[in-house]
Design a protein around this motif. Structure first.
Motif, PDB file in Angstrom:
ATOM      1  N   ASP A  70       1.020  -0.963   0.076  1.00 20.58           N
ATOM      2  CA  ASP A  70       0.075  -0.196   0.281  1.00 20.58           C
ATOM      3  C   ASP A  70       0.691   0.963   0.141  1.00 20.58           C
ATOM      4  O   ASP A  70       1.561   1.284   0.661  1.00 20.58           O
ATOM      5  CB  ASP A  70      -0.489   0.180   1.390  1.00 20.58           C
ATOM      6  CG  ASP A  70      -2.068   1.562   1.896  1.00 20.58           C
ATOM      7  OD1 ASP A  70      -2.067   1.865   0.155  1.00 20.58           O
ATOM      8  OD2 ASP A  70      -2.526   0.839   1.911  1.00 20.58           O
ATOM      9  N   HIS A  87      -1.475   3.095   9.019  1.00 19.93           N
ATOM     10  CA  HIS A  87      -2.569   2.126   9.600  1.00 19.93           C
ATOM     11  C   HIS A  87      -1.473   1.281   9.829  1.00 19.93           C
ATOM     12  O   HIS A  87      -0.495   1.124   8.584  1.00 19.93           O
ATOM     13  CB  HIS A  87      -4.174   1.444   8.808  1.00 19.93           C
ATOM     14  CG  HIS A  87      -3.499   1.855   7.273  1.00 19.93           C
ATOM     15  ND1 HIS A  87      -2.594   0.282   7.143  1.00 19.93           N
ATOM     16  CD2 HIS A  87      -3.233   2.207   7.114  1.00 19.93           C
ATOM     17  CE1 HIS A  87      -2.927   0.603   5.697  1.00 19.93           C
ATOM     18  NE2 HIS A  87      -3.251   2.211   5.346  1.00 19.93           N
ATOM     19  N   GLU A 114       0.797   7.873   5.977  1.00 17.85           N
ATOM     20  CA  GLU A 114       0.131   8.645   5.008  1.00 17.85           C
ATOM     21  C   GLU A 114       0.042   9.600   5.406  1.00 17.85           C
ATOM     22  O   GLU A 114      -1.293  10.073   5.609  1.00 17.85           O
ATOM     23  CB  GLU A 114      -0.327   8.032   4.682  1.00 17.85           C
ATOM     24  CG  GLU A 114      -1.576   7.184   5.516  1.00 17.85           C
ATOM     25  CD  GLU A 114      -2.724   6.054   4.248  1.00 17.85           C
ATOM     26  OE1 GLU A 114      -2.770   6.943   3.603  1.00 17.85           O
ATOM     27  OE2 GLU A 114      -3.101   4.861   5.045  1.00 17.85           O
ATOM     28  N   CYS A 130       1.265   1.714   8.007  1.00 17.48           N
ATOM     29  CA  CYS A 130       1.762   2.967   7.028  1.00 17.48           C
ATOM     30  C   CYS A 130       1.664   4.438   7.066  1.00 17.48           C
ATOM     31  O   CYS A 130       0.838   4.958   8.143  1.00 17.48           O
ATOM     32  CB  CYS A 130       0.962   2.295   5.794  1.00 17.48           C
ATOM     33  SG  CYS A 130       1.012   0.610   4.734  1.00 17.48           S
ATOM     34  N   GLU A 162       2.327   8.040   0.300  1.00 14.10           N
ATOM     35  CA  GLU A 162       2.167   7.038   1.746  1.00 14.10           C
ATOM     36  C   GLU A 162       3.669   5.720   1.393  1.00 14.10           C
ATOM     37  O   GLU A 162       3.321   5.679   0.037  1.00 14.10           O
ATOM     38  CB  GLU A 162       0.770   6.244   2.191  1.00 14.10           C
ATOM     39  CG  GLU A 162       0.944   5.365   2.495  1.00 14.10           C
ATOM     40  CD  GLU A 162      -0.719   4.354   1.854  1.00 14.10           C
ATOM     41  OE1 GLU A 162      -1.165   5.095   0.882  1.00 14.10           O
ATOM     42  OE2 GLU A 162      -0.960   3.360   3.139  1.00 14.10           O
TER      43      GLU A 162
HETATM   44 MG    MG Z   1      -3.132   2.700   3.871  1.00 12.64          MG
END
Ligand code: MG
Ligand code: MG
Length: 261
Positions: A106, A169, A202, A200, A233
């Motif tokens: 991600d 997260h 971001e 992550c 991110e």
């Molecule tokens: Mg994310």
């Protein structure tokens, strides 16, 4: 419950995240005035599948596409559309996720469409810099609030504001695991950071006020004052030797050359 990852699992996370980086690199070749965000979505989906992975966002909680495309005042979670045609001077946050070998990658980057104003470029630069300042604090023994505090302090010192409703997260076999990783906070507060945590970070940073509106499409988040917003991110692993960035902007920066932010 925060899942700590083994070395082997972190290598798999790295693979999934590198593919996200390569997908952003592929998209960088196509971002230009006249291109629709739905065209970018199709390019991303095909590229991810050609590389043996599955788009993580497609069908996630009912999300209809493979990437989130958030233009100008859209903060995050913009839905790709044939009606959203990029034009000179726009900025577009592209958030991309993959599932590869059971693990999720991600990462997101805000791209310029042609030339943007110096004011907008400054917002993008500051937001990207704040991401790396947050990453620097993602060290074993620190706390989650140290990361958010670094992002918030830096962005607010440039008179930008930090979105509160959306946060980073934990990540692993699922895209969203514990803990939440806010882009604001107090030093020394929040969960203890431990080796093996994958998170992550971001930052979502607004040029104007921090307030956002959730659009009626059920997904898109935009600034209330309709001033631009930026979003960068990275997915990182906390290791004994320090933070390891698992995602990559290298592929897209190779494409953009000296036009990279
Ligand atoms: Mg994310
Ligand atoms: Mg993302």
């Amino acid at each position: 419950m925060i899942y700590l990852k083994t070395d082997e699992e972190i290598e798999l996370m790295y693979e999934a995240n590198q593919l996200v980086g390569k997908t952003l690199g592929e998209l960088a070749k196509h971002i230009a005035p006249g291109v629709s965000t739905l065209q970018l979505d199709k390019i991303a989906e095909e590229f991810i599948r050609d590389n043996g992975a599955v788009p993580a966002f497609l069908g996630y909680a009912g999300f209809p596409n493979s990437i989130c495309t958030s233009v100008n005042e859209q903060v995050v979670h913009g839905i790709p559309s044939s009606k959203m045609i990029l034009k000179e001077g726009d900025v577009i946050s592209i958030d991309c996720g993959t599932v590869l070998n059971g693990f999720v990658g991600d990462s997101a980057y805000t791209f310029c469409v042609g030339e943007v104003t110096p004011e907008v470029m400054s917002l993008l630069k500051t937001t990207k810099e704040s991401l790396y300042l947050g990453i620097q604090r993602a060290v074993e023994g620190h706390r989650l609030g140290d990361i958010g505090n670094a992002v918030q302090t830096y962005c607010e010192s440039h008179r930008y504001s930090v979105v509160r409703e959306l946060v980073g997260h934990g990540i692993g076999r699922k895209m969203h695991e514990e803990p939440e990783v806010p882009n604001y906070g107090r030093r020394g507060c929040g969960s203890l950071l431990r080796s093996g945590m994958c998170i992550c970070i971001e930052p979502m940073i607004n040029m104007g006020s921090k307030n956002v509106v959730f659009e009626k499409d059920g997904w898109t988040v935009r600034t209330k004052d309709r001033k631009p917003s930026a979003h960068f991110e990275h997915c990182i692993a906390i290791r004994p030797e320090g933070p390891r960035i698992l995602s990559s902007f290298q592929f897209l920066e190779d494409v953009l050359g000296d036009k990279a932010i």
